[in-house]
Scaffold this motif. Structure first.
Motif, mmCIF file in Angstrom:
data_model
loop_
_atom_site.group_PDB
_atom_site.id
_atom_site.type_symbol
_atom_site.label_atom_id
_atom_site.label_comp_id
_atom_site.label_asym_id
_atom_site.label_seq_id
_atom_site.Cartn_x
_atom_site.Cartn_y
_atom_site.Cartn_z
ATOM 1 N N ASP A 159 66.962 -13.652 -52.157
ATOM 2 C CA ASP A 159 66.939 -14.815 -51.267
ATOM 3 C C ASP A 159 68.332 -15.361 -50.960
ATOM 4 O O ASP A 159 68.472 -16.251 -50.122
ATOM 5 C CB ASP A 159 66.026 -15.911 -51.818
ATOM 6 C CG ASP A 159 66.465 -16.434 -53.173
ATOM 7 O OD1 ASP A 159 67.454 -15.914 -53.747
ATOM 8 O OD2 ASP A 159 65.820 -17.379 -53.675
ATOM 9 N N ARG A 160 69.369 -14.797 -51.587
ATOM 10 C CA ARG A 160 70.736 -15.240 -51.299
ATOM 11 C C ARG A 160 71.638 -14.115 -50.824
ATOM 12 O O ARG A 160 72.850 -14.268 -50.779
ATOM 13 C CB ARG A 160 71.348 -15.902 -52.540
ATOM 14 C CG ARG A 160 70.664 -17.196 -52.940
ATOM 15 C CD ARG A 160 71.411 -17.935 -54.047
ATOM 16 N NE ARG A 160 71.814 -17.056 -55.130
ATOM 17 C CZ ARG A 160 73.001 -17.103 -55.741
ATOM 18 N NH1 ARG A 160 73.905 -17.991 -55.403
ATOM 19 N NH2 ARG A 160 73.290 -16.271 -56.715
ATOM 20 N N GLU A 161 71.065 -12.955 -50.475
ATOM 21 C CA GLU A 161 71.890 -11.807 -50.113
ATOM 22 C C GLU A 161 71.504 -11.203 -48.762
ATOM 23 O O GLU A 161 70.339 -11.237 -48.372
ATOM 24 C CB GLU A 161 71.741 -10.691 -51.154
ATOM 25 C CG GLU A 161 72.342 -11.018 -52.501
ATOM 26 C CD GLU A 161 72.073 -9.907 -53.495
ATOM 27 O OE1 GLU A 161 73.061 -9.314 -53.975
ATOM 28 O OE2 GLU A 161 70.895 -9.623 -53.781
ATOM 29 N N ILE A 162 72.525 -10.629 -48.125
ATOM 30 C CA ILE A 162 72.345 -9.764 -46.968
ATOM 31 C C ILE A 162 73.096 -8.479 -47.295
ATOM 32 O O ILE A 162 74.260 -8.523 -47.696
ATOM 33 C CB ILE A 162 72.943 -10.370 -45.680
ATOM 34 C CG1 ILE A 162 72.289 -11.701 -45.332
ATOM 35 C CG2 ILE A 162 72.812 -9.380 -44.519
ATOM 36 C CD1 ILE A 162 73.011 -12.455 -44.210
ATOM 37 N N ALA A 163 72.428 -7.345 -47.119
ATOM 38 C CA ALA A 163 73.072 -6.053 -47.349
ATOM 39 C C ALA A 163 73.095 -5.271 -46.035
ATOM 40 O O ALA A 163 72.125 -5.296 -45.273
ATOM 41 C CB ALA A 163 72.341 -5.272 -48.429
ATOM 42 N N MET A 164 74.218 -4.625 -45.796
ATOM 43 C CA MET A 164 74.382 -3.779 -44.604
ATOM 44 C C MET A 164 74.883 -2.417 -45.068
ATOM 45 O O MET A 164 75.708 -2.340 -45.980
ATOM 46 C CB MET A 164 75.419 -4.359 -43.651
ATOM 47 C CG MET A 164 75.152 -5.750 -43.179
ATOM 48 S SD MET A 164 76.377 -6.358 -41.971
ATOM 49 C CE MET A 164 77.933 -5.793 -42.586
ATOM 50 N N THR A 165 74.396 -1.363 -44.407
ATOM 51 C CA THR A 165 74.817 -0.010 -44.746
ATOM 52 C C THR A 165 74.972 0.798 -43.468
ATOM 53 O O THR A 165 74.183 0.643 -42.529
ATOM 54 C CB THR A 165 73.776 0.676 -45.666
ATOM 55 O OG1 THR A 165 73.578 -0.126 -46.825
ATOM 56 C CG2 THR A 165 74.234 2.054 -46.085
#
Length: 169
Positions: free
Chosen positions: A16-22
């Motif tokens: 709920d506190r993260e954004i991940a990009m790949t």
């Protein structure tokens, strides 16, 4: 000319506190890492196409500060800053990120660079101090801005590879 495939940037919310990009870049990880840590390269890919990025400060060492200024077509300037926390060439970068227009909302960015067959998978995880900060970043248009920056990064990496090939021949 090499066949081009459309690069895809994936976005997830691991917590709920993260954004991940790949995204996979067609370049060795040393080159992708260098594009993130060399102040001569950053202005060529960081930010949107309709703006200019100025590297004001970039002291790439644990505890070192960075500050970039984006100038849009109307001459408005937006500052971004942070501090490098961890640097493991060419595998990992950890730093803080703060938009100067909203001081106190500090994000911890963790980038990992994994190479397979000459291509690099770049993974970026942004850890926010609250759900509200994470959601506010998503609502700000961050996804389209990040994709545009990473598209520009892919273009820079292609130019750097071509220059290296030309020097080698």
């Amino acid at each position: 000319m090499a066949e081009r495939t459309e690069a895809v940037t994936t976005f997830t919310k691991p917590s709920d506190r993260e954004i991940a990009m790949t995204r996979v870049f067609d370049a060795p990880r040393e080159l992708v890492f260098q594009a993130h840590t060399n102040p001569q390269h950053v202005p060529h890919w960081w930010g949107q196409r309709n703006s200019t990025t100025i590297v004001d400060t970039m002291d790439v060492r644990p505890g070192g500060a960075w500050r970039f200024v984006q100038r849009d077509a109307d001459g408005n300037e937006y500052g971004f800053r942070g501090e490098y926390r961890e640097i493991v060439p060419p595998e990992r970068l950890v730093y803080t990120f703060e938009f100067e227009g909203m001081p106190g909302h500090i994000v911890v960015e963790t980038l990992t660079f994994e190479e397979h067959d000459g291509k690099t998978t770049l993974s970026s995880t942004s850890l926010f101090t609250s759900v509200e900060d994470r959601d506010g970043m998503l609502e700000s248009g961050m996804e389209s801005g990040a994709v545009e920056s990473w598209d520009r990064l892919a273009e820079l990496l292609e130019r750097l590879r071509e220059q290296a090939d030309a020097r080698a021949s």
